[in-house]
Design an enzyme around this catalytic site. Structure first.
Site, PDB file in Angstrom:
ATOM      1  N   ASP A  70       0.853  -1.167   0.000  1.00 40.16           N
ATOM      2  CA  ASP A  70       0.000   0.000   0.000  1.00 40.16           C
ATOM      3  C   ASP A  70       0.906   1.239   0.000  1.00 40.16           C
ATOM      4  OD1 ASP A  70      -2.364   1.558   0.273  1.00 40.16           O
ATOM      5  OD2 ASP A  70      -1.963   1.736   2.415  1.00 40.16           O
ATOM      6  N   LYS A  71       0.349   2.394  -0.332  1.00 38.24           N
ATOM      7  CA  LYS A  71       1.163   3.609  -0.322  1.00 38.24           C
ATOM      8  C   LYS A  71       1.068   4.351   1.006  1.00 38.24           C
ATOM      9  CE  LYS A  71      -0.174   7.593  -1.951  1.00 38.24           C
ATOM     10  NZ  LYS A  71       0.190   8.578  -0.874  1.00 38.24           N
TER      11      LYS A  71
END
Length: 613
Positions: free
Chosen positions: A313-314
């Site tokens: 995920d960012k």
């Protein structure tokens, strides 16, 4: 309770070892004095209790559906007593009991790093009540309470340094030996130890919801999970048992001598060998915990060692997960620091997530904040009020435009990066400027991804809920193999299903929205162990601090531990097979065979302990 149970098991195994040792030594003395008949009884007496305990364990395992190599040890001791070779049976009994003791010792040593996390925090804290201090139980602390942290004390709750500065040892959480200095207003995590002067800490969360409490719960769960469930040697138990019986029966039938069958059974008794594998895995769990990553079970460590694809995920993973002030653009003559000071002062009355970012930035610049008054906030839109005699408004462009002569703040933000967020500020009815915030990449993101590739993860994918253009820019800067943006939780799960076709998948995320993906992956990795977040509950690996480096170390440790465990299986079983062949040909009597197998098994266990280093 867990430690007490382990102590009882150790004492029982030690008692069996003493019985086997006394039987062997007593029989030897009797044999040397010419009492061979009594010597045989002594050796049989040293074997029988160990054999009975082993039979009980085998029955218990079979009821669970487990077939292990312990059956070979039971057969060899039984055959030794039946064929009139009590000395060989006693040697095997001592070998088995000694291996059990060594296993318990090795596992205890391997668990030390994880157990060290438990019980470090005091049961009470010194809370300020006006001008005096009162000692209270830590479970009664509430957000907003101010407590005194003295030199050498471990922080019982998460909080902010209220005044002065704190010098904290985070080695129990991160493995980092260099203390970290945190200025007033900075956040300090529970579980850290003060190594500087005493300071005041303002509590942010109750003790039960603190970072350290979450870590303790996870450590306890990891210790109570059956880490040796992933016993690699037991995967070969059925065919090895069948092969042992075939070779023993063949040697007996070909030679007509039942002692040859006994010799085969004796050298095919890899009792400590099947214990060496869990020792290696638990050692890996310990090493990873010391390095800042809690792996919840031995099976999960083995799965982590085999990961081929990493999906990240960012927000909160490759980035910090919280906006930080990166620039202040003035629209007129008001200095940048004054714009920030007035905005942060007003935001002291706001519960918006951006308010903390502005206050943190002003505190870092040593700007004196004034108390706001007559504030009025529209949730998610903006806030206005008075600060030091000046009317301040801040928030979105439309909100501030209506309060500053319909000026257009957007023109001042032209050319900003796609992932930039702005807060418009008006002072006394005039648009004053923009405060620019960004959720920036972690400084160690690129290096960590490089270490993951070096550790054997062949493909790295970004799966983000942010806008596709933002995700693409991040992916390009980090040279990722695939980038997907605009994903909801179901979309992330779909990405995992697609990528799994190429090999085992690891998902790294933070937050409730990542929990389904963490649970769907072969290995889920949650960033941070704060409280009882859904991500920490769903993940198989939890990074104990808000940093990426422990993840790369955990993958390296997992691969090394699994490699050592496999060495224990291959070398131990290989040497046992060779010795079985020699015994079947009649060149290895039972007693000598038992001693040889003892040496093999001890060497294999000592090899497994290398995973601690």
């Amino acid at each position: 309770m867990l430690r007490r149970a382990s102590q009882v098991v150790f004492e029982r195994k030690t008692l069996l070892g003493i019985i086997a040792s006394v039987g062997l030594a007593g029989g030897g003395i009797l044999w040397l004095t010419g009492r061979g008949d009594l010597a045989a009884l002594a050796w049989a007496g040293g074997t029988a209790p160990v054999l009975l305990a082993l039979f009980f364990e085998i029955v218990t395992s079979l009821r669970r559906g487990d077939v292990g190599l312990d059956i070979v040890a039971a057969l060899s001791m039984s055959a030794a007593l039946a064929f009139g070779e009590p000395l060989a049976g006693n040697v095997v009994a001592l070998m088995y009991a000694g291996g059990q003791i060594l296993e318990t010792y090795a596992q205890g040593r391997a668990r030390n790093e994880m157990s060290a996390l438990l019980g470090r925090v005091a049961r009470t804290a010194m809370r300020y009540a006006g001008d005096r201090l009162e000692e209270i139980p830590i479970d009664t602390l509430a957000p907003g309470d101010v407590i005194l942290i003295r030199h050498g004390e471990t922080l019982p709750v998460d909080g902010r340094v209220d005044e002065g500065e704190a010098l904290l040892d985070l080695s129990a959480l991160t493995g980092e030996a260099v203390p970290e200095r945190i200025l007033a207003g900075g956040e300090a995590l529970s579980g850290a130890t003060s190594v500087g002067p005493a300071f005041r800490l303002r509590c942010l969360r109750p003790a039960a919801a603190s970072t350290y409490a979450g870590i303790v719960r996870l450590v306890e769960a990891a210790q109570q999970s059956h880490a040796p469930m992933a016993r690699l040697a037991d995967r070969y138990a059925i065919w090895f048992l069948a092969l042992t019986l075939l070779v023993a029966g063949g040697a007996w039938g070909w030679s007509g001598d039942p002692v040859r069958a006994l010799s085969v059974l004796v050298v095919a008794t890899p009792c400590p060998l099947i214990l060496a594998v869990p020792v290696a895995l638990i050692s890996g769990l310990s090493r990873a915990a010391r390095s800042g990553a809690l792996i919840k079970s031995g099976g999960m460590l083995e799965a982590l060692a085999q990961v081929k694809i990493g999906i990240l995920d960012k927000t909160g993973t490759l980035t910090h997960g919280r906006a930080r002030v990166t620039d202040i653009i003035s629209a007129g003559d008001v200095p940048q620091d004054e714009i920030l000071r007035l905005a942060a002062s007003l935001d002291q009355a706001s519960a918006h997530v951006v308010a903390n970012a502005l206050i943190d930035a002003a505190t870092a610049r040593d700007l004196p904040l004034s108390p706001p008054r007559d504030t009025e906030e529209q949730a998610g839109t903006g806030i206005e009020g008075w600060v030091g005699g000046r009317k301040i408004a801040l928030g979105g462009n439309t909100y501030v435009s209506r309060r500053s002569g319909n000026s257009d703040p957007r023109t001042l933000g032209d050319g900003l990066p796609a992932d930039a967020m702005t807060v418009a500020v008006a002072i006394d009815g005039t648009f004053a400027g923009l405060i620019v915030l960004r959720d920036q990449l972690r400084p160690d993101a690129g290096a960590m991804l490089g270490r993951l590739r070096a550790a054997g993860i062949a493909r790295l994918v970004l799966a983000s809920g942010d806008r596709p253009e933002i995700a693409t820019a991040i992916g390009r800067s980090l040279a990722l193999d695939r980038v997907e943006g605009g994903l909801d939780p179901a979309g992330k799960v779909a990405i995992i299903a697609q990528e799994r076709a190429a090999g085992p998948v690891m998902m790294v995320g933070d937050g409730v929205n990542d929990a389904p993906a963490l649970a769907a992956a072969d290995v889920g990795v949650a960033m941070g162990a704060r409280g009882t977040a859904a991500s920490s509950e769903a993940a198989g690996v939890v990074l104990l601090v808000d940093a990426l480096e422990p993840l790369a170390r955990a993958v390296e440790i997992a691969r090394r531990s699994r490699r050592i465990a496999l060495q224990s299986v291959v070398v131990g079983l290989g040497l046992s097979l060779a010795a079985m062949g020699v015994a079947a040909l009649g060149y290895l009597p039972p007693v000598q065979g038992a001693l040889l197998q003892e040496a093999i098994d001890v060497a294999v266990i000592l090899n497994a302990l290398r995973a601690l280093r």
